[in-house]
Write a protein that holds these residues in place. Structure first.
Motif, short mmCIF file in Angstrom:
data_model
loop_
_atom_site.label_atom_id
_atom_site.label_comp_id
_atom_site.label_asym_id
_atom_site.label_seq_id
_atom_site.Cartn_x
_atom_site.Cartn_y
_atom_site.Cartn_z
N ILE A 94 -2.52 -2.83 3.66
CA ILE A 94 -2.46 -4.17 3.08
C ILE A 94 -1.08 -4.37 2.46
O ILE A 94 -0.59 -3.50 1.74
CB ILE A 94 -3.54 -4.36 2.00
N ILE A 133 -8.14 -1.89 -3.14
CA ILE A 133 -7.51 -1.10 -2.07
C ILE A 133 -7.85 0.37 -2.24
O ILE A 133 -8.15 1.08 -1.27
CB ILE A 133 -5.99 -1.34 -2.07
N GLY A 140 -1.74 0.21 0.03
CA GLY A 140 -1.23 -1.06 -0.45
C GLY A 140 0.29 -1.05 -0.57
O GLY A 140 0.86 -0.10 -1.12
N ASN A 158 -1.23 2.88 -3.70
CA ASN A 158 -0.57 1.58 -3.81
C ASN A 158 0.90 1.81 -4.15
O ASN A 158 1.21 2.48 -5.13
CB ASN A 158 -1.22 0.73 -4.90
N THR A 167 -5.33 -3.79 -6.72
CA THR A 167 -5.00 -2.40 -6.37
C THR A 167 -6.25 -1.52 -6.42
O THR A 167 -6.40 -0.60 -5.61
CB THR A 167 -3.91 -1.83 -7.30
#
Length: 202
Positions: free
Chosen positions: A128, A156, A163, A17, A153
Motif C-alpha cells: 500500500i 496495514i 506500507g 510501514n 498504519t
C-alpha cells in the motif's frame, strides 16, 4: 518478507510501514510505485492512495511499470471528486473519497480494498502506498493526520502488509516531521545526489 531490492537494500517484515521523505523531485512517488509494481509482478496486491493525481493518471503511470490487468491493483482517489467531477462511481479498481480532508472515507475505502484482496481473494501479501502525506497536512492539522495515520498504519500491520508513505520534508517543520516519524518502522531519506538512506527503528 518483502524483498525491496533493487530499490532499497533491505527486506521488510510483514506489517512494516516505511516513510519515504525528501525534498521535491527526489523520486519518492516513483520509487514507491516501482516497489508496488515489483510486488504486482510477484502476485502481491497493490493499493495506491492518491491525494495529488487522479486515478487515471496513477494507473497510466503504473501501466508503464507492469501489466496489471486482471491483477489485484486498486486506487483510492482523493482528488477527482474534490475537483468537481461528481459523476464518477466506485468500481473494483477505483474508489473515490470526497477529498483529502475526508480521512474517515479514505480509511473506509482502503479497508474495503484490503478486505477484497486479503480476505475475499486470499491474497496474503499486499503493498500500500500513500502519496502524499504533505497534501493531508495542507488540509488538516497535525493531530488529526497523526490519529488517522495511527489507525491506517495499524490496519496495514494487521494484514501483514507493506506500507509506503511519501512526504515532502521541506514543506514541514522539524516538530511535524519528528511527530510523524514515530508512527513508522523505518525512514527512507531520498536526495537528488546520493543513494537512499534507510534507517529502521530498533
Amino acid at each position: 518478507m518483502y524483498d525491496l531490492t533493487p530499490h532499497l537494500d533491505i527486506d521488510a517484515d510483514p506489517g512494516t510501514n516505511l516513510l519515504l521523505t525528501g525534498p521535491p523531485l527526489t523520486g519518492k512517488r516513483s520509487m514507491a510505485l516501482d516497489i508496488l509494481a515489483d510486488g504486482t509482478d510477484r502476485g502481491d496486491g497493490a493499493i495506491v492512495v492518491t491525494t495529488k493525481d487522479g486515478a487515471d493518471r496513477v494507473l497510466q503511470d503504473y501501466e508503464t511499470r507492469t501489466a496489471y490487468e486482471g491483477r489485484p491493483v486498486a486506487v483510492v482517489d482523493c482528488v477527482t471528486r474534490q475537483q468537481g467531477v461528481d459523476d464518477v462511481r466506485d468500481d473494483e479498481r477505483i474508489k473515490y473519497a470526497s477529498s483529502p480532508v475526508d480521512m474517515t472515507g479514505i480509511g473506509i475505502k482502503l479497508s474495503e480494498f484490503l478486505q477484497a484482496f486479503y480476505q475475499d481473494r486470499d491474497i496474503e501479501r499486499n503493498r500500500i502506498m500513500v502519496h502524499s502525506l504533505s497534501t493531508l497536512l495542507m488540509y488538516s492539522d497535525l493531530q488529526t493526520v497523526f490519529r488517522f495515520l495511527h489507525v491506517f498504519t495499524g490496519r496495514i500491520q494487521s494484514v501483514n502488509g507493506l506500507g509506503l508513505f511519501c512526504i515532502d520534508s521541506t514543506a514541514h517543520d522539524d516538530q511535524t516531521m519528528n511527530t510523524l516519524k514515530q508512527l513508522f518502522d523505518g525512514i527512507v531519506t531520498l536526495s537528488e545526489d546520493d543513494a537512499p538512506e534507510v534507517r529502521l527503528a530498533q
